[in-house]
Write an enzyme that holds these catalytic residues in place. Structure first.
Site, mmCIF file in Angstrom:
data_model
loop_
_atom_site.group_PDB
_atom_site.id
_atom_site.type_symbol
_atom_site.label_atom_id
_atom_site.label_comp_id
_atom_site.label_asym_id
_atom_site.label_seq_id
_atom_site.Cartn_x
_atom_site.Cartn_y
_atom_site.Cartn_z
ATOM 1 N N ASP A 17 0.850 -1.175 0.000
ATOM 2 C CA ASP A 17 0.000 0.000 0.000
ATOM 3 C C ASP A 17 0.899 1.243 0.000
ATOM 4 O O ASP A 17 2.099 1.151 0.301
ATOM 5 C CB ASP A 17 -0.885 -0.036 1.247
ATOM 6 C CG ASP A 17 -1.717 1.208 1.418
ATOM 7 O OD1 ASP A 17 -2.385 1.614 0.450
ATOM 8 O OD2 ASP A 17 -1.696 1.784 2.523
ATOM 9 N N ASP A 19 -0.325 5.125 0.995
ATOM 10 C CA ASP A 19 -0.625 6.071 2.072
ATOM 11 C C ASP A 19 -0.655 5.369 3.426
ATOM 12 O O ASP A 19 -1.393 4.404 3.623
ATOM 13 C CB ASP A 19 -1.968 6.761 1.815
ATOM 14 C CG ASP A 19 -1.910 7.675 0.599
ATOM 15 O OD1 ASP A 19 -1.073 8.584 0.595
ATOM 16 O OD2 ASP A 19 -2.704 7.461 -0.343
#
Length: 222
Positions: A17, A19
């Protein structure tokens, strides 16, 4: 004092991922979404509990359940443009630069709810190199917690989902990784509430070992 090894996870590929995992963009996310909450008469604190990890339209669908999805898609496009232009305070998660460098030549992919423009802007603002394989908002038809993004990442790398390890910070992302049949390393304080396989403070707590057989060994420290 030496950190204590809490887990050694074998993998053939890593799905990352962005953020909250590689990039700390919380300042920008807070500014954009609290303004959005104010415009719609919603409680900003409650909105912030929903938006992490999801594509904007999916967050809006949960927060404004009676609104047509067409409006959510249209407003999401405007918010993405706002977020792309607002990189003040966007920085790398501690250890992210070194962690990405340790993956050079190993199968890994970025799997983010951001679109190409936003992910490019935030990774650049944080001074991080983009992985060669990227699954962005444009790549999928469903937002996390749907597993589509992680499954596409595994397929793009040619690795069975069960042989992948996901790195995530949000509840939606951790649920997506689990739904994809993958193990999950949780990054940061948000992750601890959502029962990943193991949770660490940041990426300084993860060491990557390459084995002669091509397996990745993740040494995860408390």
């Amino acid at each position: 004092m030496t950190a204590t090894i809490t887990a050694v996870l074998p993998a053939r590929a890593l799905l990352l991922d962005m953020d909250g995992t590689l990039v700390n963009s919380d300042a920008s996310v807070e500014r954009i979404w609290r303004r959005w909450a104010e415009r719609h008469g919603l409680d900003g604190d409650e909105v912030m509990k929903v938006v992490h990890g999801r594509q904007g339209y999916a967050s809006m669908a949960l927060l404004l359940p009676d609104r047509p999805m067409e409006q959510n898609y249209a407003e999401n496009a405007r918010l993405l443009a706002e977020e792309t232009a607002d990189t003040e305070g966007v920085v790398a998660i501690p250890g992210a630069r070194e962690f990405l460098a340790s993956l050079d030549g190993l199968p890994h992919a970025l799997v983010t709810s951001a679109d190409v423009a936003l992910s490019t802007a935030r990774m650049a603002a944080a001074g991080l190199e983009q992985p060669a394989v990227r699954i962005t908002a444009e790549s999928v038809g469903a937002s996390k917690p749907d597993p589509e993004g992680f499954l596409k990442g595994a397929a793009e790398l040619g690795v069975d989902p069960a042989d992948c390890v996901v790195f995530e910070d949000s509840g939606a992302g951790i649920a997506a990784g689990r739904a994809a049949g993958m193990r999950v390393v949780g990054i940061g304080p948000r992750a601890g509430f959502h029962q990943p396989d193991v949770v660490v403070r940041d990426l300084t707590r993860v060491r990557v070992e390459r084995t002669p057989e091509g397996t990745i060994l993740l040494h995860v420290s408390a």
